[in-house]
Structures are given as C-alpha cells and as structure tokens.
Design a protein around this motif. Structure first.
Motif, mmCIF file in Angstrom:
data_model
loop_
_atom_site.group_PDB
_atom_site.id
_atom_site.type_symbol
_atom_site.label_atom_id
_atom_site.label_comp_id
_atom_site.label_asym_id
_atom_site.label_seq_id
_atom_site.Cartn_x
_atom_site.Cartn_y
_atom_site.Cartn_z
ATOM 1 N N ALA A 107 45.841 55.758 19.640
ATOM 2 C CA ALA A 107 45.267 56.832 19.082
ATOM 3 C C ALA A 107 45.021 57.794 19.982
ATOM 4 O O ALA A 107 44.151 58.773 19.728
ATOM 5 N N SER A 108 44.946 57.583 21.394
ATOM 6 C CA SER A 108 44.685 58.411 22.358
ATOM 7 C C SER A 108 45.368 59.921 22.303
ATOM 8 O O SER A 108 44.935 60.506 22.546
ATOM 9 N N VAL A 132 36.347 55.137 26.658
ATOM 10 C CA VAL A 132 36.450 53.716 26.916
ATOM 11 C C VAL A 132 37.224 53.015 25.552
ATOM 12 O O VAL A 132 38.221 51.885 26.026
ATOM 13 N N LEU A 133 36.905 53.360 24.532
ATOM 14 C CA LEU A 133 37.744 52.692 23.130
ATOM 15 C C LEU A 133 39.122 53.209 23.346
ATOM 16 O O LEU A 133 39.729 52.252 23.120
ATOM 17 N N LEU A 184 39.626 55.220 33.877
ATOM 18 C CA LEU A 184 39.770 54.072 33.726
ATOM 19 C C LEU A 184 41.297 53.481 33.667
ATOM 20 O O LEU A 184 41.655 52.658 33.946
ATOM 21 N N ARG A 185 42.166 54.447 33.428
ATOM 22 C CA ARG A 185 43.514 54.106 33.516
ATOM 23 C C ARG A 185 44.009 54.092 34.890
ATOM 24 O O ARG A 185 45.152 53.445 35.254
ATOM 25 N N VAL A 195 34.275 42.913 32.977
ATOM 26 C CA VAL A 195 35.168 43.463 33.694
ATOM 27 C C VAL A 195 35.003 44.977 33.462
ATOM 28 O O VAL A 195 35.050 45.812 34.274
ATOM 29 N N LEU A 196 34.611 45.407 32.180
ATOM 30 C CA LEU A 196 34.437 46.667 31.819
ATOM 31 C C LEU A 196 33.322 47.160 32.710
ATOM 32 O O LEU A 196 33.317 48.431 33.285
ATOM 33 N N THR A 197 32.120 46.680 32.382
ATOM 34 C CA THR A 197 30.757 47.287 33.288
ATOM 35 C C THR A 197 30.607 46.788 34.516
ATOM 36 O O THR A 197 29.958 47.668 35.072
ATOM 37 N N ARG A 198 31.363 45.960 35.068
ATOM 38 C CA ARG A 198 31.252 45.703 36.488
ATOM 39 C C ARG A 198 32.423 46.115 37.461
ATOM 40 O O ARG A 198 32.278 46.142 38.726
#
Length: 248
Positions: A84-85, A74-75, A138-139, A159-162
């Motif tokens: 940093a990915s 997520v981060l 996520l992407r 937005v993230l959690t729902r």
C-alpha cells in the motif's frame, strides 16, 4: 554531555539577524506616517492576535501531521502493508501538488469558513515530507542489525521502538522541520478561509494599499518561518540519538 554541532555561530547568528530585522522594522514604523486606515488595522491588539493565531495554526497542524504521518509511515514499512506504500505516497504527493489556495477553497465549500478548514488544508499540505522521511528512515536501517536484535529475543515492538525508530530519528526530524516551515507559509492563506493569522495583515495591506500594514505582516511571517526553522534545526541536533552524534 555536549553537542559539538551546537556551535556559537549556529546558536547566535540567526537570532541576532532576526532581532536586527525586527528592530529595523520597529524603527521604520516609528517614523512612518500612518493614516486612520493603517492605524485601525494595527491597533487594539490586532497584530498580537494575528501572530498568536498564526503560531497556533502552525503548532496544531504540525501536531496532527506527526500524529498521522509517523504512525502511517511505520505501518507502511511493515511487511503486511508494504504494497500500500506507493498508493499512500501518491495520495500524499497529490495533496502537496494541489495549489494550497485551491485546496483551501474546496475545503471552505465543504466545511464552511473557520479554523477547521484552514487546519485540514495545512495538514494535507504538510503530510508528505514527514511521511516520506519516516518511510525512508525506517527503510534505511541495516537489516543485519534488525536480524541481530530479533536473534537475541527482542519482540517486533521492541525492535521498532528501541532500534528502528531511534535510528530513523534524524530523517524524521528533517521531515518535521520541512513540515513546520511549510505550515508557517501555508498559514498565511488561512485568512481566505476565515482562519485568521498574519495573512490578515498582508491581505489588508494589499487591499487597502497601506504599505506599513503589508510590510509588518510580511516581516513577521518571514521572521516566524526563520525562527521555526532555526528551532527545528537545534531540535535535530538535540534529539539525535547520542550514538549517532558521536559517530557523526
């Protein structure tokens, strides 16, 4: 509420196969000629102890993999940390590319023998599939959907959690399924670091040249891996957001 993908074959074929394999193994043991060495290796609750150690190693290591990989994924998809990915993925790839027995040996040198070294080795080895699938899930979310959610006043956390995480659940669960099977396999090497597990039976069977001990350890390991994979496949269906289920 129904889950169409949970057909009867999917629910029954693998469990029936595992029961048949375990029953055949038990019948073979009934007529096997066990000498004193083989009997000592299998008596006194040693088989159940090794199986419980193996399950515990798998569950605990997978729990920490989730605790590390999902928040990190997520981060790394947030704007401030996207750069940093590649470095994080390269590190995770290096962890899995390292031979498991070599990694365990290094950890034993550093931490000494025991469960801790085995668990850290298993965690390092299994982080990659969960981390990569979390980032990919996520992407893959539709940017217009996320913009619409922000447009109606949802906070970034909302937005993230729902929206984002529920839509990424199928890919994340696929990564967890892979990690579980990897952990079951890697746990057999825990014996070399003093972590126990079914690897104890396998190495004992090899070193003492007692085929019944080796067969039992191997069959239980394979059966556990198949059972874990089957349970994870059911979880993929049951935990999939219902909207995705209906549209599949």
């Amino acid at each position: 509420m129904s889950w169409p993908q949970l057909s009867w074959p999917r629910l029954t074929v693998l469990p029936a196969f595992l029961i048949a394999v375990l029953l055949a193994t038990w019948l073979w043991f009934r007529q096997a000629d066990l000498d004193t060495i083989a009997t000592n290796a299998l008596s006194g609750g040693k088989v159940s102890k090794a199986l419980w150690q193996h399950v515990r190693l798998t569950v605990v290591s997978t729990f920490f993999v989730l605790l590390i990989a999902v928040p990190l994924g997520v981060l790394l998809t947030r704007r401030a940390f996207r750069r940093a990915s590649p470095a994080a993925m390269a590190l995770a790839n290096a962890g899995q590319a390292t031979p498991a027995i070599g990694l365990l040996a290094l950890l034993v040198i550093w931490l000494g023998t025991g469960t801790k070294a085995a668990l850290i080795g298993m965690i390092v080895y299994a982080v990659l599939p969960v981390l990569s699938n979390t980032i990919a899930g996520l992407r893959a979310n539709d940017p217009t959907l996320l913009e619409a959610a922000r447009g109606i006043g949802m906070s970034p956390l909302g937005v993230l959690t729902r929206i984002e995480l529920p839509l990424a659940v199928p890919l994340i669960l696929a990564g967890v399924r892979t990690a579980l099977v990897l952990d079951v396999g890697t746990a057999t090497l825990a014996v070399f670091g003093g972590g126990g597990g079914l690897g104890t039976l396998i190495t004992t069977g090899i070193t003492t040249r007692r085929m019944p001990v080796l067969v039992l350890g191997s069959v239980l390991t394979v059966a556990l891996a198949l059972l874990v994979d089957w349970l994870a496949s059911l979880a993929e269906v049951l935990l999939r957001p219902r909207g995705l289920e209906a549209g599949a």
